[in-house]
Design a protein around this motif. Structure first.
Motif, PDB file in Angstrom:
ATOM      1  N   THR A 112       0.790  -1.012  -0.072  1.00  0.00           N
ATOM      2  CA  THR A 112       0.026   0.126  -0.152  1.00  0.00           C
ATOM      3  C   THR A 112       0.931   1.194  -0.055  1.00  0.00           C
ATOM      4  N   ALA A 113       1.758   1.136   0.884  1.00  0.00           N
ATOM      5  CA  ALA A 113       2.799   2.424   0.871  1.00  0.00           C
ATOM      6  C   ALA A 113       3.476   2.536  -0.502  1.00  0.00           C
ATOM      7  N   ALA A 114       3.947   1.256  -1.252  1.00  0.00           N
ATOM      8  CA  ALA A 114       4.395   1.400  -2.616  1.00  0.00           C
ATOM      9  C   ALA A 114       3.413   2.176  -3.619  1.00  0.00           C
ATOM     10  N   GLY A 115       2.027   1.772  -3.477  1.00  0.00           N
ATOM     11  CA  GLY A 115       1.006   2.508  -4.357  1.00  0.00           C
ATOM     12  C   GLY A 115       0.972   3.735  -3.837  1.00  0.00           C
ATOM     13  N   VAL A 116       1.093   4.173  -2.978  1.00  0.00           N
ATOM     14  CA  VAL A 116       0.849   5.608  -2.155  1.00  0.00           C
ATOM     15  C   VAL A 116       1.911   6.506  -2.924  1.00  0.00           C
ATOM     16  N   LEU A 117       3.363   5.936  -2.846  1.00  0.00           N
ATOM     17  CA  LEU A 117       4.299   6.774  -3.347  1.00  0.00           C
ATOM     18  C   LEU A 117       4.577   7.021  -4.814  1.00  0.00           C
TER      19      LEU A 117
END
Length: 201
Positions: A112-117
């Motif tokens: 999810t953090a990867a998608g956000v970034l």
């Protein structure tokens, strides 16, 4: 024109989107056991992979990443300020970590953090994702890859753009990721951490 309720509603929507448990959904779709009952007990792609079903793990990975990317992308398209977009990014991430649908016991937030970034800043996202992939393939520890990628994310951010408002958002994401992996780090130091692809116990 955005109303006074636009940002609060967007934050709630982002949190609920982040709360969607793709590890649970993929496990049901592929006929697998509840991922909270084996391996690390974490409802995330790495633990689903321990079931031996790579398709289910990939579905989980893509779903968790997509919800992070989608929340930020929609906020950007709606014309929210940079601050509001940053808060929405944190809301969808918090939804994954503390999902209302799983009694606030969620995953560790890497995908999810990867998608956000990737939505906030594609180049930054690719740099962080590349770090995770390199460490994961070199050492086969998802937790080590996550912690190193999270540690370097603010560094990459400052190198690319200097210190700005986004740096704070990236820093909060990074600290949360490292905090969620604290027990993994302890197991790593004790030589007890499971490697990527190890079978469930």
């Amino acid at each position: 024109m955005q109303t006074a309720l636009a940002i609060p509603l967007a934050l709630i929507a982002a949190y609920l989107l982040g709360s969607v448990p793709f590890a649970m959904i993929s496990s049901k779709v592929f006929g697998l056991a509840d991922p909270r009952t084996y391996g690390s007990g974490n409802p995330g792609a790495t633990n689903v992979l321990r079931s031996g079903n790579k398709k289910a793990a990939l579905f989980t990975l893509l779903g968790d990443a997509l919800k992070g990317w989608l929340a930020v992308f929609l906020a950007q398209q709606a014309g929210f300020s940079d601050l509001a977009v940053g808060l929405i990014a944190l809301a969808v991430f918090a939804g994954h970590l503390f999902p209302v649908f799983l009694k606030f016991k969620g995953g560790k937030g890497v995908a999810t953090a990867a998608g956000v970034l990737l939505a906030l800043d594609p180049l930054l996202g690719l740099a962080v994702l590349g770090t995770w992939i390199f460490v994961a393939f070199a050492f086969r520890y998802s937790s080590l890859a996550a912690v190193l990628a999270a540690t370097l994310a603010p560094v990459f951010q400052v190198m690319m753009h200097g210190a700005n408002g986004q740096t704070l958002i990236v820093g909060v994401l990074s600290l949360a990721l490292i905090g969620k992996h604290w027990q993994n780090l302890q197991r790593l130091m004790a030589g007890q951490e499971s490697k990527i692809g190890s079978k469930k116990k």
